[in-house]
Structure formats: structure tokens, C-alpha cells
Scaffold this motif. Structure first.
Motif, short mmCIF file in Angstrom:
data_model
loop_
_atom_site.label_atom_id
_atom_site.label_comp_id
_atom_site.label_asym_id
_atom_site.label_seq_id
_atom_site.Cartn_x
_atom_site.Cartn_y
_atom_site.Cartn_z
N THR A 53 31.00 50.22 72.37
CA THR A 53 30.59 48.91 72.91
C THR A 53 30.96 47.93 72.29
O THR A 53 31.99 47.16 72.88
N LEU A 54 30.98 47.95 70.77
CA LEU A 54 31.64 46.77 70.04
C LEU A 54 33.20 46.73 70.23
O LEU A 54 33.72 45.70 70.43
N GLU A 55 33.60 47.85 69.83
CA GLU A 55 35.03 48.19 69.85
C GLU A 55 35.83 48.00 71.19
O GLU A 55 36.72 47.19 71.16
N GLU A 56 34.97 48.08 72.47
CA GLU A 56 35.68 47.90 73.79
C GLU A 56 35.33 46.62 74.38
O GLU A 56 36.15 46.11 75.17
N THR A 57 34.54 45.95 73.90
CA THR A 57 33.73 44.88 74.65
C THR A 57 33.80 43.57 73.91
O THR A 57 33.63 42.45 74.46
N GLY A 58 33.43 43.72 72.57
CA GLY A 58 33.18 42.77 71.56
C GLY A 58 31.69 42.27 71.71
O GLY A 58 31.35 41.33 71.11
N TRP A 59 30.83 43.01 72.57
CA TRP A 59 29.30 42.75 72.41
C TRP A 59 28.72 43.64 71.60
O TRP A 59 28.99 44.82 71.54
N ARG A 60 27.91 43.14 70.65
CA ARG A 60 26.70 43.68 70.05
C ARG A 60 25.61 43.91 71.01
O ARG A 60 25.20 43.10 71.78
N ILE A 61 25.01 45.06 70.86
CA ILE A 61 24.06 45.61 71.81
C ILE A 61 22.74 46.11 70.94
O ILE A 61 22.82 46.59 70.07
N GLU A 62 21.76 46.20 71.87
CA GLU A 62 20.62 46.67 71.41
C GLU A 62 20.13 47.93 72.20
O GLU A 62 19.97 47.60 73.78
N LEU A 63 20.15 49.03 71.88
CA LEU A 63 19.92 50.21 72.85
C LEU A 63 18.34 50.21 73.12
O LEU A 63 17.42 49.96 72.33
N THR A 64 17.95 50.44 74.42
CA THR A 64 16.69 50.48 74.94
C THR A 64 16.23 51.89 75.62
O THR A 64 15.15 52.11 75.68
N GLY A 65 17.20 52.64 75.91
CA GLY A 65 16.68 54.06 76.53
C GLY A 65 17.93 54.59 76.90
O GLY A 65 18.94 54.29 76.61
N VAL A 66 18.00 55.61 77.71
CA VAL A 66 18.92 56.62 78.14
C VAL A 66 18.76 56.85 79.77
O VAL A 66 17.52 56.92 80.13
N VAL A 67 19.92 56.57 80.48
CA VAL A 67 20.04 57.11 81.64
C VAL A 67 19.97 58.40 81.90
O VAL A 67 19.29 58.81 82.95
N GLY A 68 20.90 58.93 81.38
CA GLY A 68 20.98 60.72 81.45
C GLY A 68 21.99 61.20 80.46
O GLY A 68 22.68 60.45 79.81
N ILE A 69 21.96 62.57 80.35
CA ILE A 69 22.89 63.29 79.68
C ILE A 69 23.44 64.28 80.75
O ILE A 69 22.60 65.04 81.44
#
Length: 148
Positions: A53-69
Motif C-alpha cells: 500500500t505504501l509503495e503503490e499509493t504513498g499511504w501509511r495504513i493501519e490494518l483492522t481486519g480481513v475482508v477475505g481470502i
């Protein structure tokens, strides 16, 4: 014949009803995708999701869950992808950060704007994951496993 699925990660980042997507050039054509990429050696799925996400958008993120595998076999090349899609909050934007080669940049779109650009979506999973999320498909981070 051997079966070698590719392990990938993606992030669904929502902010004010809009979703963070990546505009990228693939074989000379613009496509849209969630921030996504391959798992690298010696990193967890969570680390890969944050890095991509950082490499492709420049956004640092906080993971909160999973939509799916999910599994997806690309019709163009027959490769099967095992994709873990994380839910994340946008934390900090670093617009000066150079993005990965081939990336045009990030774009925020709502669900209907994504659907109206269906012909640009890298795969049908882009819209399906948004719809799954909006329908309430959510799991705790623990379903993505731990480093063994």
C-alpha cells in the motif's frame, strides 16, 4: 503438472465512503486495482499489505481486519492467485514518496464510480471485494495467520 499459486495481498481502504485504488499501467493500458502485490520472503501477510500500500499509493495504513481470502485464476495467463484482502484505515499520506514503477497514482472512488469503470478493473475481484465489504463480510486479523 505442478500447481504453484501466487500468494498475494491487497488492502481495502475506505475513507468517507470512498475507496483507495491504484491507477497503474499494465501492458500499455491503464487499470484500477486495490493496493496489492506479492508476498516477499521473510515477511508476514500483514507486513506485505502495509508495504504494498505504501509503495503503490504513498499511504501509511493501519490494518483492522480481513475482508477475505480468495482464489482467482486470471484468464489471460492461467495463474491462480491466493489473495488475502485486508481492511485498513488511512493514517498518513506521503505524497513526496516515489511510487512503484508503472504506478500512475492513487485515486479515491465510491462504489458506483468503481462499477462505472468496470472495463478498467484489473480483475473482477476489485468490485467484488468492495461489495463483500459493504455487505458486512469482515473477519479479525488473526485469520491471516502468524509467522511460524
Amino acid at each position: 503438472m505442478s500447481f504453484n499459486p501466487h500468494v498475494t495481498v491487497a488492502c481495502l481502504v475506505e475513507k468517507d465512503g470512498r475507496f483507495l485504488l491504484v491507477r497503474e499501467m499494465i501492458d500499455g493500458c491503464e487499470q484500477l486495482n486495490q493496493p496489492a502485490g506479492h508476498l516477499e520472503a521473510n515477511e508476514t501477510l500483514e507486513e506485505a499489505a502495509k508495504r504494498e500500500t505504501l509503495e503503490e499509493t504513498g499511504w501509511r495504513i493501519e490494518l483492522t481486519g480481513v475482508v477475505g481470502i480468495d482464489l482467482y485464476t486470471a484468464p489471460a495467463n492461467g495463474i491462480t492467485y491466493v489473495r488475502t484482502t485486508f481492511i485498513a484505515n488511512a493514517v498518513t499520506h506521503l505524497p513526496e514518496l516515489p511510487l512503484d514503477q508503472g504506478i500512475i497514482g492513487p485515486i479515491w472512488l465510491d462504489r458506483d464510480e468503481i462499477a462505472s469503470r468496470r472495463e478498467l478493473l484489473r480483475s473482477p475481484m476489485v468490485l467484488q471485494i468492495v461489495d463483500d465489504y459493504l455487505a458486512g463480510r469482515r473477519f479479525p486479523l488473526e485469520v491471516a495467520g502468524r509467522r511460524g
